[in-house]
Write a protein that holds these residues in place. Structure first.
Motif, PDB file in Angstrom:
ATOM      1  N   ALA A 193      46.800  40.562  47.160  1.00  0.00           N
ATOM      2  CA  ALA A 193      46.760  39.486  46.160  1.00  0.00           C
ATOM      3  C   ALA A 193      47.453  39.912  44.864  1.00  0.00           C
ATOM      4  N   ILE A 194      47.395  41.209  44.564  1.00  0.00           N
ATOM      5  CA  ILE A 194      47.914  41.650  43.254  1.00  0.00           C
ATOM      6  C   ILE A 194      49.445  41.477  43.201  1.00  0.00           C
ATOM      7  N   PRO A 195      50.205  42.100  44.147  1.00  0.00           N
ATOM      8  CA  PRO A 195      51.657  41.837  44.089  1.00  0.00           C
ATOM      9  C   PRO A 195      52.001  40.373  44.371  1.00  0.00           C
ATOM     10  N   SER A 196      51.182  39.697  45.188  1.00  0.00           N
ATOM     11  CA  SER A 196      51.489  38.277  45.483  1.00  0.00           C
ATOM     12  C   SER A 196      51.397  37.434  44.214  1.00  0.00           C
ATOM     13  N   ILE A 197      50.356  37.665  43.428  1.00  0.00           N
ATOM     14  CA  ILE A 197      50.198  36.873  42.194  1.00  0.00           C
ATOM     15  C   ILE A 197      51.304  37.238  41.206  1.00  0.00           C
ATOM     16  N   LYS A 198      51.569  38.539  41.116  1.00  0.00           N
ATOM     17  CA  LYS A 198      52.574  38.967  40.130  1.00  0.00           C
ATOM     18  C   LYS A 198      53.972  38.448  40.466  1.00  0.00           C
ATOM     19  N   GLU A 199      54.207  38.226  41.735  1.00  0.00           N
ATOM     20  CA  GLU A 199      55.511  37.692  42.133  1.00  0.00           C
ATOM     21  C   GLU A 199      55.725  36.281  41.583  1.00  0.00           C
ATOM     22  N   VAL A 200      54.654  35.494  41.572  1.00  0.00           N
ATOM     23  CA  VAL A 200      54.825  34.074  41.232  1.00  0.00           C
ATOM     24  C   VAL A 200      54.262  33.665  39.876  1.00  0.00           C
ATOM     25  N   SER A 201      53.496  34.564  39.251  1.00  0.00           N
ATOM     26  CA  SER A 201      52.891  34.197  37.964  1.00  0.00           C
ATOM     27  C   SER A 201      53.085  35.301  36.938  1.00  0.00           C
ATOM     28  N   HIS A 202      53.066  34.894  35.679  1.00  0.00           N
ATOM     29  CA  HIS A 202      53.239  35.858  34.570  1.00  0.00           C
ATOM     30  C   HIS A 202      51.902  36.370  34.047  1.00  0.00           C
ATOM     31  N   LEU A 203      50.793  35.917  34.636  1.00  0.00           N
ATOM     32  CA  LEU A 203      49.481  36.294  34.085  1.00  0.00           C
ATOM     33  C   LEU A 203      49.052  37.694  34.528  1.00  0.00           C
ATOM     34  N   PRO A 204      48.318  38.406  33.680  1.00  0.00           N
ATOM     35  CA  PRO A 204      47.803  39.711  34.096  1.00  0.00           C
ATOM     36  C   PRO A 204      46.739  39.566  35.187  1.00  0.00           C
ATOM     37  N   VAL A 205      46.669  40.574  36.041  1.00  0.00           N
ATOM     38  CA  VAL A 205      45.710  40.558  37.153  1.00  0.00           C
ATOM     39  C   VAL A 205      44.880  41.833  37.117  1.00  0.00           C
ATOM     40  N   ILE A 206      43.579  41.694  37.113  1.00  0.00           N
ATOM     41  CA  ILE A 206      42.727  42.877  37.210  1.00  0.00           C
ATOM     42  C   ILE A 206      41.927  42.794  38.518  1.00  0.00           C
ATOM     43  N   VAL A 207      41.294  43.902  38.863  1.00  0.00           N
ATOM     44  CA  VAL A 207      40.566  43.961  40.136  1.00  0.00           C
ATOM     45  C   VAL A 207      39.110  44.347  39.893  1.00  0.00           C
ATOM     46  N   ASP A 208      38.218  43.688  40.618  1.00  0.00           N
ATOM     47  CA  ASP A 208      36.789  44.013  40.595  1.00  0.00           C
ATOM     48  C   ASP A 208      36.456  44.674  41.934  1.00  0.00           C
ATOM     49  N   PRO A 209      36.450  46.021  41.962  1.00  0.00           N
ATOM     50  CA  PRO A 209      36.174  46.698  43.234  1.00  0.00           C
ATOM     51  C   PRO A 209      34.680  46.643  43.590  1.00  0.00           C
ATOM     52  N   SER A 210      33.831  46.371  42.599  1.00  0.00           N
ATOM     53  CA  SER A 210      32.380  46.422  42.822  1.00  0.00           C
ATOM     54  C   SER A 210      31.915  45.264  43.701  1.00  0.00           C
ATOM     55  N   HIS A 211      32.278  44.031  43.314  1.00  0.00           N
ATOM     56  CA  HIS A 211      31.868  42.877  44.128  1.00  0.00           C
ATOM     57  C   HIS A 211      32.634  42.836  45.448  1.00  0.00           C
ATOM     58  N   ALA A 212      33.822  43.435  45.462  1.00  0.00           N
ATOM     59  CA  ALA A 212      34.578  43.484  46.719  1.00  0.00           C
ATOM     60  C   ALA A 212      33.857  44.390  47.711  1.00  0.00           C
ATOM     61  N   ALA A 213      33.514  45.600  47.269  1.00  0.00           N
ATOM     62  CA  ALA A 213      32.940  46.589  48.187  1.00  0.00           C
ATOM     63  C   ALA A 213      31.471  46.332  48.474  1.00  0.00           C
ATOM     64  N   GLY A 214      30.714  46.061  47.430  1.00  0.00           N
ATOM     65  CA  GLY A 214      29.268  45.925  47.590  1.00  0.00           C
ATOM     66  C   GLY A 214      28.576  47.275  47.745  1.00  0.00           C
ATOM     67  N   ARG A 215      29.373  48.350  47.742  1.00  0.00           N
ATOM     68  CA  ARG A 215      28.826  49.707  47.911  1.00  0.00           C
ATOM     69  C   ARG A 215      29.528  50.650  46.942  1.00  0.00           C
ATOM     70  N   ARG A 216      28.723  51.412  46.191  1.00  0.00           N
ATOM     71  CA  ARG A 216      29.338  52.228  45.138  1.00  0.00           C
ATOM     72  C   ARG A 216      30.276  53.303  45.689  1.00  0.00           C
ATOM     73  N   GLU A 217      30.050  53.758  46.934  1.00  0.00           N
ATOM     74  CA  GLU A 217      30.900  54.821  47.507  1.00  0.00           C
ATOM     75  C   GLU A 217      32.371  54.400  47.574  1.00  0.00           C
TER      76      GLU A 217
END
Ligand code: PEP
Ligand code: MN
Length: 331
Positions: free
Chosen positions: A254-278
């Motif tokens: 999603a990160i390179p895909s969004i950056k290809e078509v939009s000028h907005l900054p993109v950040i990532v939330d690894p916590s809700h993605a993973a659900g596990r701190r490891e």
């Protein structure tokens, strides 16, 4: 369509273009650039004849925007958007790191975590005062009391604050206390909330819905921007797939895909993605490697006793480790 003005076009000529667009029943939104202004036409459903526009003084050319989203599109605004918040810039090479608990639980909890994450190098503190919960019986957040605690955190630590507005009834209060307003995954298509977010002067952190396409995310950002707020940060936080080893699946593409078509900054939330701190540190490194502009990470001083999302919250020392790893990537 994008009406590109000549470099030396005057304000009066730009206004004449906007008036012409309005006479057709559409809106013309000026987008100032480093060298010249473009006027973006929004509201048309189909073809616009550009002949009358090209005959107006100061008009250089007309370009068709091929995407359904216009204002957030890179076609309209080729340069990346940089959001400035006091001494922090988002979208400007140096990654922005946002850290804090899932929910504000008490002043002591929030301040303990804030002092620690600041020490480790976070620039922005996160913490929900209004929590969108799957169950109506789960902790719903401290409400305004939580917002007051966040204001205290800012006062004591100097950290900027991001917190979520969960609906149209609390956005005004959230706006009064916070530096950045978060719109959560469950609200990505709450159009009334998006429009209201477009009317504030505060930057918006818009999270991708867990079943939303990139185009839907960008259309939601378009709702905000079409109301006048150009300060939008997008956030990939994992989508729902058949993979059941993690809470969600981090869509790293999603990160390179969004950056290809939009000028907005993109950040990532690894916590809700993973659900596990490891998995938070490896996913964070992956996110930075593919060009994310920063991270939003859940951190708690006592994860096993956290009122929400303890399983995915980093211990304070783990967050310090994460920062060391991220700093190594930037060397
Ligand atoms: C959050 O960041 O507090 C949150 C609820 O995340 P999401 O909207 O991505 O589920
Ligand atoms: Mn959470």
């Amino acid at each position: 369509m994008l009406v590109i003005m000549k470099n030396d076009a005057t304000q009066l000529q730009i206004e004449a273009v906007i008036n012409h667009i309005e006479s057709l029943g559409y809106r013309g939104i000026p987008i100032p650039g480093a060298l010249r202004t473009a006027v973006c036409i929004v509201g048309n459903q189909g073809f616009i004849d550009d002949t009358p526009l090209l005959s107006l003084d100061g008009v250089k050319e007309c370009l068709r925007v091929t995407k359904p989203y216009k204002l957030v599109s890179r076609e309209t605004h080729p340069q990346p958007t940089i959001i400035r918040l006091k001494d922090i810039t988002i979208g400007n090479k140096k990654p922005v790191i946002i850290a804090g608990p899932c929910a504000v639980e008490s002043e002591k909890q929030a301040l303990t975590i804030a002092h620690s994450v600041k020490q480790s190098g976070a620039q922005i503190f996160r913490g929900g005062a209004y929590k969108p919960r799957t169950s109506p019986y789960s902790f719903q957040g401290l409400g305004e009391e939580g917002l007051k605690i966040l204001a205290k955190v800012r006062e004591e630590t100097g950290l900027s604050i991001v917190t979520e507005a969960t609906d149209i009834t609390n956005i005004e209060l959230v706006e009064r206390y916070t530096d950045i307003i978060q719109i959560g995954a469950r609200n990505m298509q709450n159009y009334a909330l998006l429009k209201r977010a477009g009317q504030t002067s505060k930057p918006i952190l818009l999270k991708r819905g867990f079943a939303a396409t990139i185009e839907e995310l960008l259309m939601s950002a378009e709702y905000i921007m079409s109301e006048g707020n150009t300060q939008i940060i997008l956030c990939e936080r994992g989508i729902r797939t058949f993979a059941d080893n993690t809470r969600n699946t981090l869509d790293i593409s999603a990160i390179p895909s969004i950056k290809e078509v939009s000028h907005l900054p993109v950040i990532v939330d690894p916590s809700h993605a993973a659900g596990r701190r490891e998995f938070v540190i490896p996913l964070s490194k992956g996110a930075m490697a593919v060009g994310a502009d920063g991270l939003i990470v859940e951190v708690h001083n006592d994860p096993p006793h956290s009122v929400s999302d303890g399983r995915q919250s980093l211990y304070l020392e783990q967050f310090q480790k994460l920062m060391q790893e991220i700093n190594k990537l930037n060397m």
